[in-house]
Enzyme design. Structure first.
Site, mmCIF file in Angstrom:
data_model
loop_
_atom_site.group_PDB
_atom_site.id
_atom_site.type_symbol
_atom_site.label_atom_id
_atom_site.label_comp_id
_atom_site.label_asym_id
_atom_site.label_seq_id
_atom_site.Cartn_x
_atom_site.Cartn_y
_atom_site.Cartn_z
ATOM 1 N N LEU A 108 0.819 -1.221 0.000
ATOM 2 C CA LEU A 108 0.000 0.000 0.000
ATOM 3 C C LEU A 108 0.846 1.260 0.000
ATOM 4 O O LEU A 108 0.413 2.309 -0.473
ATOM 5 C CB LEU A 108 -0.907 0.016 1.241
ATOM 6 C CG LEU A 108 -1.953 -1.094 1.335
ATOM 7 C CD1 LEU A 108 -2.671 -1.022 2.679
ATOM 8 C CD2 LEU A 108 -2.963 -0.983 0.199
ATOM 9 N N GLY A 109 2.034 1.187 0.555
ATOM 10 C CA GLY A 109 2.870 2.376 0.625
ATOM 11 C C GLY A 109 4.162 2.066 1.355
ATOM 12 O O GLY A 109 4.381 0.964 1.868
ATOM 13 N N GLN A 110 5.031 3.070 1.394
ATOM 14 C CA GLN A 110 6.334 2.891 2.022
ATOM 15 C C GLN A 110 6.768 4.205 2.632
ATOM 16 O O GLN A 110 6.493 5.286 2.103
ATOM 17 C CB GLN A 110 7.365 2.424 0.992
ATOM 18 C CG GLN A 110 8.733 2.111 1.589
ATOM 19 C CD GLN A 110 9.636 1.406 0.592
ATOM 20 O OE1 GLN A 110 9.196 1.032 -0.489
ATOM 21 N NE2 GLN A 110 10.889 1.204 0.964
ATOM 22 N N GLY A 150 9.655 5.934 6.013
ATOM 23 C CA GLY A 150 10.915 5.749 6.696
ATOM 24 C C GLY A 150 10.932 4.536 7.601
ATOM 25 O O GLY A 150 11.970 3.980 7.906
ATOM 26 N N GLY A 190 9.398 1.603 6.915
ATOM 27 C CA GLY A 190 9.313 0.363 6.162
ATOM 28 C C GLY A 190 8.113 0.394 5.231
ATOM 29 O O GLY A 190 7.772 1.445 4.684
ATOM 30 N N LYS A 226 1.805 -3.012 8.956
ATOM 31 C CA LYS A 226 2.948 -2.094 8.907
ATOM 32 C C LYS A 226 4.189 -2.866 9.362
ATOM 33 O O LYS A 226 4.308 -3.237 10.529
ATOM 34 C CB LYS A 226 2.672 -0.899 9.820
ATOM 35 C CG LYS A 226 3.752 0.156 9.864
ATOM 36 C CD LYS A 226 3.264 1.296 10.751
ATOM 37 C CE LYS A 226 4.296 2.384 10.917
ATOM 38 N NZ LYS A 226 3.802 3.477 11.766
ATOM 39 N N ASP A 240 3.794 14.656 14.391
ATOM 40 C CA ASP A 240 4.061 14.403 12.960
ATOM 41 C C ASP A 240 2.748 14.382 12.182
ATOM 42 O O ASP A 240 2.515 13.501 11.351
ATOM 43 C CB ASP A 240 4.809 13.083 12.783
ATOM 44 C CG ASP A 240 5.473 12.982 11.402
ATOM 45 O OD1 ASP A 240 5.666 14.034 10.762
ATOM 46 O OD2 ASP A 240 5.799 11.867 10.971
#
Length: 832
Positions: free
Chosen positions: A518-520, A522, A524, A540, A637
């Site tokens: 699905l995505g990447q 910092g 992983g 994740k 964040d």
């Protein structure tokens, strides 16, 4: 002649400089009327009635508002669902009724009564009530606006039923802050059983107040009589109504249902010159209707929030372990009728009472006896908690929507089989004997384990540990045991976070295939997966080479497992297997906000209504983190890629690896390790390492402006200047061109006032000085109320000068980064 010209000139000047003239009367008769250039004013100069247009020039309404509050606040609208097409209307008394006529003299709205006398008059009272009465009998109201509320309950106005006329008075939200037509949300009193109020979202119940227990609504423990605010609940053969009164002059209070579906009590205090939030609902996960299903108890201070009372167990254990308690609980042992006992629950919101039986004249002991005699009775309680408790409420169905409070609820007695309460002395003795025996065995086992471990350590080289032992040490010492420590002076319960094994996650994600990625980031990669039971999940997986390592993993497990809110992503479990560390979340169909908002092919999915809902949802989630969760959490964040969207585009804040807990009395902290993402970090955090709730507010403000504009703050540069998005928005605002900021793909289907309010809120949140920024309490109020008074924003931080780093740099990259803060260049080493 000269005198006549002077008079003409005087009246011409009035029309030019004072186009709306307040009539010096509070009464309408057949001989006068109100048109667009006139208003009616109550005798004490408190309320005003007149024509207004909100959001659209071809939609005009007649409404009532506060006369002397600068920010116009509407409390009633006559023709909310049938607007005039222009301002050429007439509001008058005709045919013994109050009527609104359009430019063609056709009726648009009417009080529509048939019992009028010979002579009637309409009067605007200082209470805000517009009444129609006979001239011969002024105390006899033939019709009153208080019987037909819009979205506002005023003092001495009744919410509920007139049982003689079958009249139901309830509140219905505006469609939007700029559209007074009937919205999706309504607040109604159900008089059946033991009467209580419900907040509806169309045909679904969203929130329940609980019944009136003589002092307050059972589900509103904060509801206490004050010197200036009194509450009243009346139930008899003629009516079932709730109302409140204000006993202090110059203090205004109102209860509203806002367009976002939030019930709010707002109080105007002259010294502050703004509407102050007094109370609102729903405020947390446990306020939502039937969150924990039949017999389940919701506790916002527990993790997970749902639990089963003694004698009950989860009905759907698999869903329960994944923190979905909507199926509720079921009995471990069937009832025996005459031999049953009662479990005493304290400080709870009574279960739903619309089908309950009520007898206000018997004692609690008689209530218990009555319940025991009826084999269908499932629970009982006092109807009135005053003077030690009187009256009786009995439930004969499943117990729904129970909530536990630290204090302020009331007692509930739930029927159980006697065996589930363990009354028997022999049974207790047996339990004690078994417990002692198990204790002895455990002590022996622990002693043997310690002996065995020391023996192995003597054989192993110094400092050497097996992989399995290292992973177990991590789990036991760093995650589970830490959950028992005290945070901010409050002892935490042990985490009940499900542990997944590596093989099942590998199978669920097709061995972590690229197709399921699905995505990447910092940390992983994130993979989509499906459990055998059919539930979709997001996994994740922490990269072994990740800059965000063990500390962030532990932090996320410790924090998010304790957080329960509809606008926070739900952590379902974790996996620790040798060197593998994974977090398992609920799957979000529309991925992250940035993948939609900044994608040309997908951004059109975000209509203005969806964008506004996303802004409000993020605000509510952040408010929960800062004030309403059991710990005060600073996210640190907050950015578009950390906002996830479900199938209906509802936002959920994610990624708590950088988050920090604050004490209840802590306002600010300092760190030498600055983490976050450039473009979202507040000036005081990026430059001095100071972080607080106000640094999260800054990040939220950046997000708001990005959502409105569809542009990234970092990487956006105006073609003719060095301004970033904040600076560009600030310039447009100062020039009165704020609407030019809106993303063109939105089209024209938006309310100007709503967009401008969001831009103003965004700019208030990104002000350079942290002290100038609003709290999230104030932000939520400003977003949800079209009448909230907002200050003018000051210069934003990070609005001048171009970053020396052209790429989108996140703090997850461990390299020197240079950027500019209001033309001051700063270099951060190892900026994480």
């Amino acid at each position: 002649m000269r005198h006549s010209n002077c008079i003409l000139l005087f009246f011409t000047s009035l029309v030019i400089f004072f186009p709306t003239i307040s009539l010096s009367i509070d009464t309408l008769t057949a001989t006068n009327s109100v048109t667009n250039d006139q208003t009616l004013v109550s005798s004490g100069d408190v309320f005003e009635l007149g024509f207004f247009s909100s959001g659209s020039p071809d939609k005009w309404y007649v409404g009532i508002w506060y006369k002397n509050i600068p920010e116009r606040t509407y409390v009633w609208v006559a023709n909310r669902d049938n607007p005039l097409s222009n301002s050429s209307g007439v509001f008058k008394v005709a045919d013994q009724n109050i009527v609104l006529l359009d430019q063609n003299q056709k009726p648009v709205w009417s009080s529509n009564i048939t019992k009028g006398g010979n002579t009637t008059a309409a009067v605007l009272l200082d209470s805000g009530n517009l009444v129609l009465r006979e001239a011969e009998d002024p105390s006899n109201y033939l019709w009153q606006s208080f019987d037909f509320p819009t979205d506002t309950l005023l003092p001495d106005m009744k919410l509920g039923w007139d049982l003689n006329t079958d009249l139901d008075r309830y509140l219905t939200s505006w469609r939007s802050s700029a559209d007074p037509s009937s919205g999706d949300f309504s607040f109604k009193l159900d008089y059946h059983g033991f009467p209580e109020n419900f907040l509806w979202d169309n045909k679904e119940i969203k929130y329940r107040s609980g019944p009136w227990n003589g002092v307050r609504f059972s589900g509103v423990p904060e509801m206490k009589p004050l010197d200036y605010l009194k509450f009243e609940f009346v139930t008899n053969q003629d009516e079932v109504t709730y109302s409140f009164s204000v006993t202090t002059n110059n203090l205004f209070s109102r209860l509203i249902v806002n367009p976002s579906g939030v019930l709010q009590r707002l109080t105007w205090i002259p010294d502050t010159k703004q509407w102050n939030p007094f109370w609102y609902a729903p405020k947390d996960q446990c306020d939502y209707y039937r969150e924990c299903g039949p017999y389940g108890i919701c506790d916002a201070n527990a993790s997970p929030v749902c639990k089963c009372p003694r004698g009950f167990e989860p009905k759907n254990l698999q869903a329960w372990n994944l923190r979905d308690g909507s199926d509720g609980c079921m009995r471990k042992t069937n009832l025996e009728c005459m031999g049953d006992k009662f479990l005493h629950l304290r400080n709870v919101k009574l279960p739903e009472t619309t089908t309950a039986f009520v007898d206000r004249n018997i004692s609690l002991k008689d209530c218990r006896d009555l319940c025991l005699k009826n084999c269908s009775c499932t629970a009982y309680a006092n109807a009135d908690i005053r003077n030690g408790g009187t009256g009786c409420v009995i439930w004969v169905d499943e117990l729904l929507d129970i909530r536990e409070y630290p204090s302020g609820g009331q007692n509930l007695f739930v029927r159980l089989a006697a065996s589930d309460l363990g009354d028997s002395g022999r049974r207790n003795a047996l339990i004690i004997a078994i417990t002692v025996g198990i204790g002895i065995l455990l002590l022996g086992g622990v002693a043997f384990f310690i002996w065995k471990r020391k023996r192995l350590q003597r054989k192993r080289k110094p400092g050497q540990k097996g992989l399995h032992e290292r992973s177990q040490d991590f789990l036991l010492n760093e995650v589970v045991i830490s959950s028992k420590r005290e945070y901010s002076g409050e002892k935490s319960d042990e985490l009940e976070l499900p542990l997944f094994d590596f093989d099942s996650l590998a199978k669920a994600t097709d061995n972590f295939s690229e197709e399921n990625k699905l995505g990447q980031g910092g940390f992983g990669c994130v993979y989509k997966g499906g459990l055998v039971e059919g539930q979709e999940i997001a996994v994740k997986r922490l990269s072994k080479n990740s800059g965000q390592g063990v500390e962030e993993f532990k932090n996320e497990v410790r924090l998010i497992a304790r957080l329960q809110h509809r606008n926070l992503v739900r952590l379902l479990g974790c996996c620790i297997d040798m060197d593998e560390k994974m977090l398992i979340y609920e799957y979000m169909e529309n991925k992250s906000l940035d993948s939609v908002l900044f994608n040309k092919e997908r951004s059109s999915l975000l209509t203005w209504k969806r964008r506004f809902n996303i802004i409000c949802g993020i605000a509510r989630g952040l408010l929960y983190l800062h004030y309403d969760s059991r710990f005060r959490i600073i996210h640190r964040d907050l950015k578009a890629s950390n906002i996830l969207l479900d199938g209906e585009m509802n936002p959920k804040i994610s990624d708590f690896g950088m988050a920090r807990i604050f004490g209840n009395d802590q306002n600010e902290a300092n760190t030498k390790r600055v983490v976050g993402t450039y473009g979202y970090m507040s000036p005081e955090y990026a430059m001095d390492g100071l972080f607080s709730t106000k640094s999260d507010v800054f990040s939220f403000g950046v997000l708001v402006l990005e959502i409105v504009s569809g542009k990234k703050n970092r990487g956006f540069y105006h073609s003719n200047s060095e301004l970033n998005l904040l600076g560009h928005a600030w310039r447009l605002w100062k020039e009165g061109k704020g609407l030019e900021l809106i993303d063109p793909v939105v089209g024209s289907s938006y309310a100007d006032q709503e967009v401008m309010r969001c831009i103003q809120v965004g700019l208030l949140c990104v002000q350079e000085s942290a002290e100038d920024r609003p709290t999230m309490h104030t932000v939520v109020l400003m977003l949800s109320s079209e009448t909230a008074t907002m200050p003018q924003p000051k210069t934003p931080g990070f609005c001048l000068g171009r970053s020396a780093v052209e790429t989108d740099s996140s703090s997850s990259k461990q390299e020197d980064q240079t950027f500019t803060v209001n033309q001051v260049t700063v270099t951060m080493l190892d900026a994480r």
